[in-house]
Design a protein around this motif. Sequence first.
Motif, PDB file in Angstrom:
ATOM      1  N   ASN A  66      45.365   4.908  46.881  1.00  0.00           N
ATOM      2  CA  ASN A  66      46.338   4.020  46.227  1.00  0.00           C
ATOM      3  C   ASN A  66      45.492   3.450  45.278  1.00  0.00           C
ATOM      4  O   ASN A  66      45.491   2.360  45.032  1.00  0.00           O
ATOM      5  CB  ASN A  66      46.833   3.255  47.469  1.00  0.00           C
ATOM      6  CG  ASN A  66      48.161   2.296  46.906  1.00  0.00           C
ATOM      7  OD1 ASN A  66      48.641   2.666  45.850  1.00  0.00           O
ATOM      8  ND2 ASN A  66      48.118   1.022  47.172  1.00  0.00           N
TER       9      ASN A  66
ATOM     10  N   ASP B 140      45.103   3.300  40.664  1.00  0.00           N
ATOM     11  CA  ASP B 140      45.271   3.877  39.328  1.00  0.00           C
ATOM     12  C   ASP B 140      44.366   4.550  38.732  1.00  0.00           C
ATOM     13  O   ASP B 140      43.329   4.038  38.197  1.00  0.00           O
ATOM     14  CB  ASP B 140      45.999   2.488  38.459  1.00  0.00           C
ATOM     15  CG  ASP B 140      46.397   2.934  37.108  1.00  0.00           C
ATOM     16  OD1 ASP B 140      46.439   3.908  36.813  1.00  0.00           O
ATOM     17  OD2 ASP B 140      46.594   1.896  36.271  1.00  0.00           O
ATOM     18  N   THR B 141      44.735   5.544  38.483  1.00  0.00           N
ATOM     19  CA  THR B 141      43.797   6.710  37.996  1.00  0.00           C
ATOM     20  C   THR B 141      44.140   7.042  36.607  1.00  0.00           C
ATOM     21  O   THR B 141      43.451   8.188  36.101  1.00  0.00           O
ATOM     22  CB  THR B 141      43.375   8.060  38.834  1.00  0.00           C
ATOM     23  OG1 THR B 141      44.592   8.680  38.991  1.00  0.00           O
ATOM     24  CG2 THR B 141      42.888   7.428  40.382  1.00  0.00           C
ATOM     25  N   SER B 142      45.121   6.499  35.905  1.00  0.00           N
ATOM     26  CA  SER B 142      45.615   6.956  34.645  1.00  0.00           C
ATOM     27  C   SER B 142      44.329   6.885  33.464  1.00  0.00           C
ATOM     28  O   SER B 142      44.598   7.665  32.663  1.00  0.00           O
ATOM     29  CB  SER B 142      46.610   5.891  34.123  1.00  0.00           C
ATOM     30  OG  SER B 142      46.231   4.674  34.197  1.00  0.00           O
TER      31      SER B 142
ATOM     32  N   LYS C 117      48.180  10.853  48.796  1.00  0.00           N
ATOM     33  CA  LYS C 117      48.416   9.350  48.349  1.00  0.00           C
ATOM     34  C   LYS C 117      49.086   8.588  49.475  1.00  0.00           C
ATOM     35  O   LYS C 117      49.532   9.063  50.387  1.00  0.00           O
ATOM     36  CB  LYS C 117      49.734   9.592  47.243  1.00  0.00           C
ATOM     37  CG  LYS C 117      50.911  10.060  47.781  1.00  0.00           C
ATOM     38  CD  LYS C 117      52.133   9.923  46.682  1.00  0.00           C
ATOM     39  CE  LYS C 117      52.552   8.431  46.731  1.00  0.00           C
ATOM     40  NZ  LYS C 117      53.711   8.352  45.936  1.00  0.00           N
TER      41      LYS C 117
ATOM     42  N   GLN D  72      52.387   3.038  45.046  1.00  0.00           N
ATOM     43  CA  GLN D  72      52.732   3.135  43.790  1.00  0.00           C
ATOM     44  C   GLN D  72      52.063   4.315  42.946  1.00  0.00           C
ATOM     45  O   GLN D  72      52.522   4.779  41.891  1.00  0.00           O
ATOM     46  CB  GLN D  72      52.294   1.879  43.139  1.00  0.00           C
ATOM     47  CG  GLN D  72      52.498   1.505  41.535  1.00  0.00           C
ATOM     48  CD  GLN D  72      52.267   0.008  41.050  1.00  0.00           C
ATOM     49  OE1 GLN D  72      51.748  -0.451  41.614  1.00  0.00           O
ATOM     50  NE2 GLN D  72      52.430   0.035  39.696  1.00  0.00           N
ATOM     51  N   TYR D  73      50.969   4.774  43.239  1.00  0.00           N
ATOM     52  CA  TYR D  73      50.148   5.535  42.622  1.00  0.00           C
ATOM     53  C   TYR D  73      49.895   6.870  43.198  1.00  0.00           C
ATOM     54  O   TYR D  73      49.929   7.036  44.422  1.00  0.00           O
ATOM     55  CB  TYR D  73      48.648   5.202  42.167  1.00  0.00           C
ATOM     56  CG  TYR D  73      48.706   3.749  41.399  1.00  0.00           C
ATOM     57  CD1 TYR D  73      48.991   3.607  40.176  1.00  0.00           C
ATOM     58  CD2 TYR D  73      48.099   2.686  42.132  1.00  0.00           C
ATOM     59  CE1 TYR D  73      49.258   2.502  39.644  1.00  0.00           C
ATOM     60  CE2 TYR D  73      48.219   1.216  41.452  1.00  0.00           C
ATOM     61  CZ  TYR D  73      48.600   1.234  40.257  1.00  0.00           C
ATOM     62  OH  TYR D  73      48.630   0.172  39.517  1.00  0.00           O
ATOM     63  N   GLU D  74      49.999   7.999  42.236  1.00  0.00           N
ATOM     64  CA  GLU D  74      49.924   9.470  42.806  1.00  0.00           C
ATOM     65  C   GLU D  74      48.249   9.587  43.084  1.00  0.00           C
ATOM     66  O   GLU D  74      47.378   8.875  42.357  1.00  0.00           O
ATOM     67  CB  GLU D  74      50.326  10.463  41.933  1.00  0.00           C
ATOM     68  CG  GLU D  74      51.807  10.346  41.727  1.00  0.00           C
ATOM     69  CD  GLU D  74      52.599  10.785  43.022  1.00  0.00           C
ATOM     70  OE1 GLU D  74      51.906  11.358  43.767  1.00  0.00           O
ATOM     71  OE2 GLU D  74      53.734  10.524  43.102  1.00  0.00           O
TER      72      GLU D  74
END
Length: 534
Positions: free
Chosen positions: A147, A149-151, A180, A185-187
């Motif tokens: 979980n 944010d890996t953007s 996930k 919220q995050y993939e």
Amino acid sequence: MLRSNFHLLDLPNEILLIILKKLDNIDVLYSLSGINNERLDILAQQKIFTNILNFVPALTDDVYSIPASILDRFCFDILPRVHYNVKCLILDSVHMTRILLAADYPCLGQLKLFNFSQDIALSYFTDQSSFQHIFRQQITDLSLICNEDTSKTSVKSYAKNIYRHILTLFKNLTHLSIIKLAGGQYECQPLSLSNLSLSSFSSSTLTNLSISLNSIEDCLSLLDGRLKQLSTLIIIVYGTQNHSMLDHNMVDVSNLKCFSLTYKRIEAYDAQVVPLLRRMSHLEELTLYLCIYNRSIFVDGTHLYNEILIHMPQLRTFIFYIRTKIDIGNSIHQLPVNDIQQTFNKIQCQEVGCILNYNSVTSICHVFSLPFSFDCLEWIGNTFPNITFNHVTFLKVFDSVAFKHEFFIRVARSFPLLKEFFVINCTSQFLFWKRKNLQFQDYQSYSIVEFSHLTSLNISHAEIDYVEQFLNSTKTSLPCLTKLEVNYDNLIYVTENFARDATRVNCSKVKWLIVERSIVYLKDIHHYFPSLQM
């Protein structure tokens, strides 16, 4: 049994164990260990309560939390007395250090870690880790629930820093799952094997793998001999490459018995997926969730049987959802649902459902095994079968024909566990209304639509009528709504500039209000959305 002073401790151990088995293991240990009763203390330490310890009991605002006093007692008092029985630990990454240091775990073989992140891997999944003796020798079953944010993290660096280190450190892994957080919220950052050598991501022990991949090419790479013992492979593919994979070096996969593929945007299905599946002739279980684009005809039962299933003589279980979306520019004869379902006559092992959505923009065909086994369903219209989708938590509906109140009643009944709802419809429910003198009414004669579990609603791409439909509590009940995406002008109009009582109730628990432009949250907005988080 007529004695008025009958107590729990008067029951024999067999009956006490039956009662205690109904409780969570953590609750049993916390309640009964060290309470100055030797009999209960011995019962609490039985293997049935200490084999699997789950320290992730509740989810609040996406953070798993355990009160410090409870955690202290487990680390200082309980775990040192039951550690020799523990075979599985389910932990939040925040608590991992304290719990693993609380005792030795000579029988620990399974570790499930929530809120896994790159920082955790870089800190603990190394040869310098204080837990490397447990990870390297003992853990055979590892589940990582992400979980994060890996953007801002490249796929390439994640592959080298995380995925490679896991198989390097955990030498005896037989089961690996990296997925996930459900509803998170995050993939997950998908694995890309294009920059990793065969030796840097390989295992001679791994039999079960569940993972996200960057492309279908990476799926083929996993099957090039680096995972020779693999019998179960569950993958989600994110990429949309269009080139053919027919000549890829895919070695014998006779050990592979169970395969699950989720691919939510395929633009070269016939070149990528069909050749891959044809090579899996020893499969016994196959699960497909496929969303196909750029194909001139629908995928139906005849195609699946002739092109795929006939090449799998040992197949016993076939679970599937396949959506084919054809742009309106491609002329297509409108087939009735029965014609599509009859193409599945050769696949006689199960019931099959079908949804057809012909509209002015696209033609969409959904075919799926029953009962429906997946949590996501998108792009259905006004017409869908009268069945219950017990597993669906995310639903996206779209049509060029208006959705009436009765449609949403049917949706609420057919999708009882729905949590996220995305509505796309630019056709007014009441065509005779003119926008400039639109007046909303409270339809007390209508049954109220009950969405008991809905937490997220996106009506930003819907006509103003649907804002009225959902926010008016005399039409729709949304007791759990915490996230709302909506056109701001429509929101102002329907709520009568944040003063209308009929729409106040369904806005009361909204924490995240997402609109199409930056706005200043005035005092009236905060008063109308008292739970709003900035």
